[in-house]
Design an enzyme around this catalytic site. Structure first.
Site, PDB file in Angstrom:
ATOM      1  CG  HIS A 468      -2.292   0.693   0.803  1.00  0.00           C
ATOM      2  ND1 HIS A 468      -2.510   1.625   0.241  1.00  0.00           N
ATOM      3  CD2 HIS A 468      -3.361   0.611   1.284  1.00  0.00           C
ATOM      4  CE1 HIS A 468      -3.641   2.250  -0.063  1.00  0.00           C
ATOM      5  NE2 HIS A 468      -4.361   1.612   0.826  1.00  0.00           N
ATOM      6  CG  ASP A 472      -4.336   3.950  -5.348  1.00  0.00           C
ATOM      7  OD1 ASP A 472      -4.028   5.146  -5.653  1.00  0.00           O
ATOM      8  OD2 ASP A 472      -4.868   3.315  -6.226  1.00  0.00           O
TER       9      ASP A 472
END
Lengths: 498, 260
Positions: A468, A472
């Site tokens: 992350h 995304d």
């Protein structure tokens, strides 16, 4: 029964020392009694349990079993002791003798440096285990000496420790307040036997001696260790070099199974080596990466038809078509559109390197553990070429013959855990990649069509684990949609055919 | 305020000496002196040495390892050091990190070559976490399968030294003084020297490497900076280090013996 087992332990250790000096279980045997012992006193059966992969031809061994308690006493028949090259630890087979610190006729103390040797990258001081006089030096500087080979002969006294009352030799637990370095303990034994006890974490005062005057012999220590469960049948706790990892692992697992079948519900220590050890390291690092997971279902009916067609029209015997090559090629197509998913993250410089090649790693479960070889440059390979390369890598991984090039340079990983089972997993990225895809098993599930009819479809659930810090949800979702499109409509791949 | 100190309670003490551009022979003399005469733990860092120098292991044979004619023509200094291992050519692009420890300094560490090598690689794994596929390969530190760090050790009765030369950068021309050694690690796979090694600077800035190495060391030891003057005591007069330059005569004799 116990004595035969001890003998097997000894034979096993000795056999391994003869043939595999780099993989002995305990630190290299400290005395030369093995050589004399086995040549003159013991002829032992040497057999590995049922699933042994090989038989070892060992000099001096025949198919009979005798037991002698003379092992350590041989050291002292004429006061001269053979001092072997030891103290080098595992993994070292031979050393070059660099220099002597003593000469013939010198009196030496216990732990006094005798000589310096060199192995690969290390110079090592070899210290004396005995107090005595140097009788004969057997090597000159420059000689290569094998570990276990006699370096010199020393004249030693018969007893090297103070006599203590025999009540200490009874088999009762004494409070273990002494540290391992305390050598002034209360039983008779040679330094070699004391060292053996120390290596196994045994207080030698707890061991009942079967030698003369209650002397604790090597067999006594091994017997005690076995009774206390400190050592098992050494095949189970064998450590293996990477080359032999597969062999030992097979024996290990079969022994574990048979131990349980026969009712031995005891703890077993399994040192992690090779791929498993690497997994400890890589997973520990990967666990620090903030992951998110994206789950999707993919209809594989078209994929199944395609696979069937490939198989039917297969012109190459021996080539087996599976779902994977098409999944891999489709993945590469999707990566071309979303190169961020095929990248590496450099924490230091906070940079993302968009990798030009699609080197798609395929997680494989081998007898030695998890390994991830990758297919290089999938963007430039046809599905047929991918199929062949996949087959090559699978065979190499089963044989434990993957090269470093095969397992490095990957840019994204596919884990076909569904081949074993499961709906989907929550995979952990394979650093320094930023995405990993776990594919569950293809299952026939009911689906509802637009007109309300229920029909059956082959559904595969995938879970994309992503870093992350780099990706995304939106990027991964779009990327996955693209990949799904190619899988559900593989004819679209033709649009990109060159 | 209390926290930084309390984190070090219980960690063994290690003296830290940092140098920049210290001549490699002097570094080796200091290391050998500390190994043989000190009873404390030491970490020595030398951020580059001065002139390009060839350093061979304790039993290195110049004829086998060096292009002697070129070495003599260009007057490149050659040192035989006190630890085992192979031959390197070091200069200002080489970063040296050395650990000298008592046998009990690292808990549960067996004082043998392989365990010490593994321990060192676990320390550097923290430094290179996530960078370039770092690992220990046979006895070398590699990124992937390219070597960037070489190791050597000496183990005495109660202590051990493990020192590493890191190729932060190197001069391609200098590498030509070294021959392809007879004993090479299997993973080298007969590659030429330049195909076998790589530069650490392609992976990490120099200062970052130093800082991270110190951080990694501090997870196991309480580091105490020491100046060189502090160890220049009476022991220096008694101790005679064994690392030395090979003379021109020795090199010439080796060249002649090779031709025979």
């Amino acid at each position: 029964m116990l004595c035969r087992r001890i003998l097997l332990i000894k034979v096993w250790n000795n056999g391994r020392r003869w043939l595999l000096p780099s993989s002995s279980l305990s630190p290299v045997p400290t005395t030369a009694d093995y050589k004399r012992h086995f040549s003159t006193h013991i002829m032992a059966a040497f057999s590995l349990p049922q699933n042994n992969q090989f038989t070892l031809k060992i000099p001096y061994m025949e198919n009979r079993c005798k037991f002698s308690s003379n092992a350590v006493a041989d050291l002292h028949t004429n006061g001269i002791v053979d001092v072997p090259l030891a103290q080098t630890g595992e993994g070292i087979a031979e050393c070059e003798l660099l220099k002597w610190f003593i000469q013939e006729g010198d009196e030496v103390e216990e732990f006094q440096p005798l000589c310096e040797v060199q192995s690969d990258k290390a110079t090592i001081e070899i210290t004396s285990r005995y107090k005595g006089r140097v009788a004969q030096v057997l090597h000159v500087p420059g000689n290569i000496v094998k570990v276990g080979e006699t370096l010199l002969k020393m004249a030693v006294e018969d007893t090297q420790v103070p006599l203590v009352t025999l009540s200490n030799l009874e088999n009762e637990k004494q409070p273990d307040t002494k540290s391992n370095k305390d050598f002034t303990g209360g039983v008779l034994s040679t330094p070699a036997v004391r060292n053996l006890a120390k290596e196994h974490g045994i207080n030698i005062n707890d061991v009942q001696g079967s030698g003369k005057d209650g002397r604790v012999l090597k067999e006594d220590v091994l017997k005690y260790a076995t009774q206390e469960g400190i050592i098992k049948d050494p095949l189970v706790t064998a450590t293996a070099t990477a080359d032999l990892g597969q062999l030992f692992h097979r024996e290990k697992s079969s022994l574990l199974e048979s131990a349980q079948v026969s009712g031995h519900y005891e703890d077993t220590i399994v040192p992690l080596r090779g791929f498993q050890r690497t997994m400890v390291k890589t997973m520990s690092m990967a666990a620090k990466v903030p992951h998110f997971h994206y789950v999707e279902e993919i209809d594989c009916d078209a994929l199944a038809e395609l696979k069937a067609s490939f198989q039917t029209n297969n012109l190459e015997p021996g080539l087996k078509f599976t779902f994977l090559p098409v999944l891999i090629k489709s993945l590469s197509m999707a990566l071309s559109k979303y190169p961020m998913v095929n990248s590496c993250f450099n924490e230091e410089s906070v940079e993302v390197i968009l990798r030009g090649s699609h080197n798609i790693g395929i997680a494989m479960a081998t007898p030695n553990g998890l390994v991830v070889p990758n297919i290089k440059n999938v963007q430039s390979l046809s599905i047929l070429e991918i199929t062949k390369e996949l087959s090559r890598l699978q065979q190499l991984s089963l044989d434990n013959k993957l090269s470093p090039a095969d397992i490095s340079g990957g840019t994204i990983t596919l884990s076909n855990i569904g081949a074993i089972g499961g709906k989907f997993g929550a995979p952990i990225v394979n650093l320094p990649e930023v995405a990993i895809i776990a594919m569950g098993r293809i299952q026939k599930l009911p689906r509802v069509a637009d007109d309300g009819d229920v029909y059956s479809a082959s559904i595969m659930t995938v879970n994309i684990g992503a870093d992350h810090r780099v990706l995304d949800g939106a990027i991964v979702a779009r990327f996955c949609n693209e990949w799904k499109r190619f899988i559900e409509k593989p004819e679209l791949l033709m649009l990109h055919m060159k | 305020m209390l926290i930084p100190q309390t984190k070090n309670i219980g960690l063994p003490l290690m003296n830290l000496m940092r140098f920049k551009g210290l001549p490699i022979l002097q570094q080796l003399h200091i290391e050998e002196q500390l190994l043989r005469t000190s009873s404390e733990n030491w970490c020595i860092v030398n951020d580059g040495t001065n002139d390009p120098t060839i350093v061979m292991g304790v039993s290195g044979k110049p004829a086998e390892l060096l292009e002697i004619e070129s070495v003599l023509d260009d007057q490149v200094p050659v040192i035989r050091r006190f630890t085992g291992g192979g031959t390197v050519i070091v200069d200002h692009g080489t970063v040296f990190v050395t650990f000298i420890c008592n046998k009990e300094a690292v808990p549960n560490l067996q004082p043998y070559p392989r365990p010490i090598m593994s321990w060192s690689s676990s320390l550097y794994s923290k430094v290179f976490q996530g960078i370039g596929d770092f690992h220990l390969r046979e006895n070398d530190y590699v990124f992937g399968n390219h070597k960037f760090g070489g190791n050597a050790q000496s183990i005495t009765k109660n202590r051990w030294i493990h020192h590493t030369s890191f190729l932060w950068d190197f001069n391609v021309q200098n590498m030509s003084y070294l021959k392809h050694p007879k004993r090479a690690p299997a993973y080298r796979s007969a590659r030429s020297h330049l195909d076998f090694i790589c530069r650490m600077k392609d992976y990490m800035p120099r200062s970052t490497f130093m800082d991270k190495t110190m951080d990694a060391t501090e997870t196991q030891f309480s580091l105490r900076p020491i100046q060189l003057e502090a160890i220049r005591t009476c022991t220096e007069a008694e101790f005679c280090p064994s690392s030395r330059f090979l003379t021109n005569e020795e090199l010439e004799a080796a060249a002649v013996a090779l031709q025979k």
